[in-house]
Structures are given as structure tokens and as C-alpha cells.
Design an enzyme around this catalytic site. Structure first.
Site, PDB file in Angstrom:
ATOM      1  N   PHE A 160     -13.284 -20.778 -19.610  1.00 31.25           N
ATOM      2  CA  PHE A 160     -14.523 -20.705 -18.829  1.00 31.25           C
ATOM      3  C   PHE A 160     -15.353 -19.509 -19.300  1.00 31.25           C
ATOM      4  CE2 PHE A 160     -17.084 -19.840 -14.985  1.00 31.25           C
ATOM      5  CZ  PHE A 160     -17.677 -21.079 -14.876  1.00 31.25           C
ATOM      6  N   ARG A 199     -17.190 -34.942 -14.375  1.00 35.13           N
ATOM      7  CA  ARG A 199     -16.019 -34.629 -13.561  1.00 35.13           C
ATOM      8  C   ARG A 199     -16.128 -35.333 -12.199  1.00 35.13           C
ATOM      9  NH1 ARG A 199     -15.411 -28.210 -13.566  1.00 35.13           N
ATOM     10  NH2 ARG A 199     -17.377 -28.408 -12.406  1.00 35.13           N
ATOM     11  N   ASP A 207      -6.155 -17.177 -13.745  1.00 33.11           N
ATOM     12  CA  ASP A 207      -7.381 -17.551 -13.056  1.00 33.11           C
ATOM     13  C   ASP A 207      -7.077 -18.858 -12.332  1.00 33.11           C
ATOM     14  OD1 ASP A 207      -9.761 -18.695 -12.241  1.00 33.11           O
ATOM     15  OD2 ASP A 207     -10.873 -18.157 -14.041  1.00 33.11           O
ATOM     16  N   TYR A 240     -14.991 -21.060  -3.082  1.00 27.73           N
ATOM     17  CA  TYR A 240     -16.076 -22.004  -2.792  1.00 27.73           C
ATOM     18  C   TYR A 240     -15.797 -23.401  -3.323  1.00 27.73           C
ATOM     19  CZ  TYR A 240     -17.546 -20.274  -7.443  1.00 27.73           C
ATOM     20  OH  TYR A 240     -17.580 -19.878  -8.752  1.00 27.73           O
ATOM     21  N   LYS A 241     -14.691 -23.606  -4.010  1.00 23.89           N
ATOM     22  CA  LYS A 241     -14.364 -24.944  -4.510  1.00 23.89           C
ATOM     23  C   LYS A 241     -13.480 -25.653  -3.485  1.00 23.89           C
ATOM     24  CE  LYS A 241     -14.581 -23.142  -9.247  1.00 23.89           C
ATOM     25  NZ  LYS A 241     -15.898 -23.664  -9.618  1.00 23.89           N
TER      26      LYS A 241
END
Length: 431
Positions: free
Chosen positions: A142, A406, A227, A252-253
């Protein structure tokens, strides 16, 4: 000429029957679904983008408004009131968060945002010395992780390119093999200061074997940081038992804390009282009764709380607390079991698209994936066109360059019917 595509296996009635037989389907009613293409007056969106931003719990608004009321009526006294004092509100969430990631409460802290927390952990646990200075990572990495890692290499006078070892999938393969990661760690063992891996890969949806790869890193004499942005709240974790050194994740996911919500860290208890581990310091990282002490040296609070720096946002803690109450009520084992069922159902439906139309690059093995399936198309143009076609039909998904869409049926609020409808709309978009 457009090939005629057959409809998904299984009928809509079958999808509805699966939901009717699953008592956890009722969890959906505890979340707010975004508007569909017709706006508030029409049906809600088919939301399969929880891997980017989780939905708002219905209880979140009341939780935030309660803190606004306390602010309005108490002012500064809200920090010290007997009931739910703001001064220790972040600590009140540690036990719930620890249950989500398989940790002891003292090993978890709620603070900052993900990349800030990675910088704090790298300051403490990336300790290059002599030849042992390199960092090994998995690909695709990422961007924010790469920026954080290379900035630490550069700050220590090292080479951000040569000293970052990036392990890529084999030619013609989309995901990494655990054996290949282990072999790479062993190959570079004399040079490694740090193994830094993503528990769930943002692009491919692959979930790595955290226990096995942590052991491989330790066998090589390296520290191991994870992570867990795409793993926390998504798959079952046992960070303490697996011996993970440190980890960081956003909320927040899959944890539904809200856009840009406060993040969290794990630091294994074996490091809590180790004076050889350096850390950046701030007043919130001391015990609450010492935060106002002047002219005294920094003494970290017990556990991972000793890595905190400054006052957390009470308004950011409120929706996270509302979401964690749901996790406490349902439990990760039940959520994970439902996720495996939903994602397997999605994979089976995607098989009906036929070979060569779309390549599902996420591993088929449920143990090697979470809620997200990544679909690779023949080109960026094709993926973007399909993404637009899905959006026009009320399906919320997302795109990752160069050619990936996704889809994530999240077990807290998605259903088999959502999944069935999304694949039906995908058939239409492809046509």
C-alpha cells in the site's frame, strides 16, 4: 459480438432463503445503507465496499450526540465527570478492541491514525545495526506503507530502494505463496532488521498466515510488524498467542468507526517494560494521574498505552465505541463463519461468468482470504467501464489500479441477497 452469458447459479429465491435461515442476517438492520441511484426516495444501494469504508451503525449518531450534549452542558468538566470521563475514554475501549484482534487489553491502545501509528512503531522497533538494516515487505504494498518505510530508511541514512526488499508474486500469479515469503526471509536473514507485512492485502484480498510468517521473521532474527488495516474486524486474529511484535490498523473499514476514524495499535507485552525500546513521548502516554506533572521525566503508562501521544478526539471515539459494542455482542468467530459463507457464495456466483471474462485473483481457500474478493479485468478501461456500469445499477464497489474491482460482502450488514443481486448486475454491466 457480445457472448450470451448464463445467469448466476442459484435463484433469487434461494438467496433469500439462505438469509431467512441465518439469524445473523438481522444485523443488517443495525446499519444505515447509502442511497441508491434514485436518491433517498428509491431503494438503497447494494453496498459491497466495506473494505474501503464500513457502514454507519444506527447507534453511532446517538453516541456522537450524547458527547455533544455532554460538551454543551459540562464543558471542561466532561473530562473529569464521574460517568464516562473523557480523560480515560480511550482506555475504556481497549478490552473490546483486544477481543477483536486476539490480544490482552494492556497490549492494545486507541490513538492517532494508521500511518502515524506506523511511524511510532517504526521508531521503536526498526533498529538497524551494521549489516542488519534492511526491511522485507510483501507486494503489492500500500502506498502509505511504502512512504512510511522509505522515509525511515532515508532518515537513518540508508537507501530507500536497496534497503527495501520487496517480495512479489511469481510470474503469472497474482498472490504470494507462504513458502516463497518464508524462503525470502531465510535468504535475507543476515541483512534483515524488520519484516513488515500486510495481514490482508489491500489489492488482492489475500490474507497471509500471520502466525507462520511471524515465526519465520523471528527465526531470522528480525522484528515483525503487521499492517492489519484489512484484517482487523475481518478475520480472526490471535496476536498475543502468535507472538506478533507489533501491529497497527485503522478502524474505518471493517470496524465501522467512520471516515478517517481513530486507529489502534498492538504491542506485545514482552516489550512493555523494556527500557531498551525507544519511543516518542507525549503527555497522553503517561498514566492519567501523571499527565499534568511538570518538571518530571517521561514515564510511560503501562502497556501499549505508553505509546500514546496526545488527546484523542472524543467525537471520533463515540462511533467506534458504538460499533465495538456490536462486535462484543456477536463475537469474531460467528462473524467469521458468516463471512466465509457469504464470500464462498459470491465466489460460486462469479464462476457463472465463465472463463476469460474476469479473473478472481483472491485465493479460493477461505483461510487465505477475508471478506474481499478482487476481480481482475483485461484492462483498466474494461474495469472502469464495469465499475461505472455497476454504479449505474446501484452496486457500490471500488477500483484499484491498474485493473481491479473489489467486492466485499461484509458479514455485519451484507446478505446473500445483496451478493446475488450484485452478481446479477455484474452480468448486466458486462453485457
Amino acid at each position: 459480438m457480445i457472448e450470451e452469458r448464463r445467469p448466476p447459479d442459484g435463484t433469487e429465491a434461494d438467496a433469500l432463503a439462505r438469509d431467512a435461515a441465518d439469524p445473523l442476517s438481522a444485523l443488517r438492520d443495525r446499519f444505515l445503507l447509502p442511497d441508491g441511484p434514485s436518491g433517498p426516495a428509491g431503494p438503497p444501494a447494494i453496498y459491497l465496499a466495506g473494505q474501503s469504508l464500513g457502514l454507519q451503525p444506527r447507534s453511532a449518531r446517538a453516541a456522537v450526540e450524547a458527547e455533544l450534549e455532554r460538551w454543551a452542558h459540562l464543558g471542561i468538566d466532561g473530562f473529569f465527570t464521574v460517568e464516562r470521563p473523557w480523560f480515560t475514554l480511550d482506555d475504556a475501549l481497549r478490552e473490546s478492541m483486544a477481543r477483536v484482534v486476539g490480544a490482552r487489553a494492556a497490549e492494545v491502545a486507541i490513538l492517532n491514525t494508521l500511518t502515524v501509528n506506523l511511524h511510532l512503531l517504526l521508531t521503536s522497533f526498526y533498529r538497524p545495526a551494521g549489516r542488519r538494516r534492511r526491511i522485507l515487505v510483501d507486494a503489492p504494498l500500500f502506498p502509505s506503507d511504502r512512504h512510511a518505510l522509505t522515509s525511515h530508511l532515508a532518515a537513518r541514512g540508508l537507501d530507500p530502494v536497496a534497503d527495501l526488499i520487496v517480495i512479489c508474486p511469481r510470474a503469472g500469479e497474482a498472490t504470494l505463496r507462504t513458502d516463497d515469503l518464508e524462503a525470502a526471509i531465510a535468504e535475507h536473514r543476515r541483512d534483515l532488521a524488520l519484516v513488515f507485512l500486510e495481514g490482508g492485502n489491500f489489492a488482492t484480498g489475500q490474507v497471509l498466515d500471520i502466525e507462520r510468517l511471524t515465526a519465520a521473521g523471528h527465526a531470522a532474527g528480525a522484528t515483525v510488524i503487521w499492517d492489519l488495516a484489512h484484517a482487523a474486524g475481518n478475520v480472526e486474529l490471535a496476536l498475543h498467542d502468535w507472538g506478533v511484535d507489533a501491529a497497527a490498523w485503522c478502524t474505518y473499514k471493517y470496524l465501522n468507526g467512520g471516515p478517517g476514524s481513530i486507529a489502534s495499535i498492538f504491542v506485545h507485552e514482552r516489550f512493555h517494560d523494556d527500557p531498551a525500546v525507544p519511543r516518542l513521548a507525549g503527555w497522553w502516554g503517561t498514566e492519567p494521574d501523571r499527565r499534568f506533572a511538570t518538571d518530571v521525566p517521561f514515564e510511560p503508562a503501562a502497556g501499549a498505552a505508553g505509546w500514546k501521544l496526545s488527546t484523542p478526539s472524543v467525537l471520533a471515539l463515540a462511533p467506534l465505541a458504538a460499533s465495538l459494542r456490536i462486535f462484543d455482542e456477536v463475537g469474531m468467530p460467528a462473524l467469521r463463519a458468516r463471512s466465509v459463507a457469504l464470500t464462498g457464495y459470491l465466489a460460486d456466483l462469479l464462476d457463472t461468468l465463465g472463463g476469460g471474462v474476469v479473473d478472481v485473483i483472491t485465493p479460493r481457500d477461505p483461510a487465505a482470504r477475508g471478506a474481499q474478493l478482487s476481480l481482475r479485468f483485461e484492462s483498466a478501461t474494461a474495469a472502469e467501464a464495469v465499475l461505472a456500469g455497476l454504479a449505474a445499477r446501484g452496486v457500490v464497489s471500488d477500483f484499484r489500479a491498474p485493473d481491479i474491482i473489489r467486492l466485499a460482502p461484509v458479514p455485519l450488514y451484507n446478505t446473500h441477497h445483496d451478493t446475488w443481486r450484485a452478481v446479477a448486475r455484474l452480468h448486466e454491466a458486462l453485457a
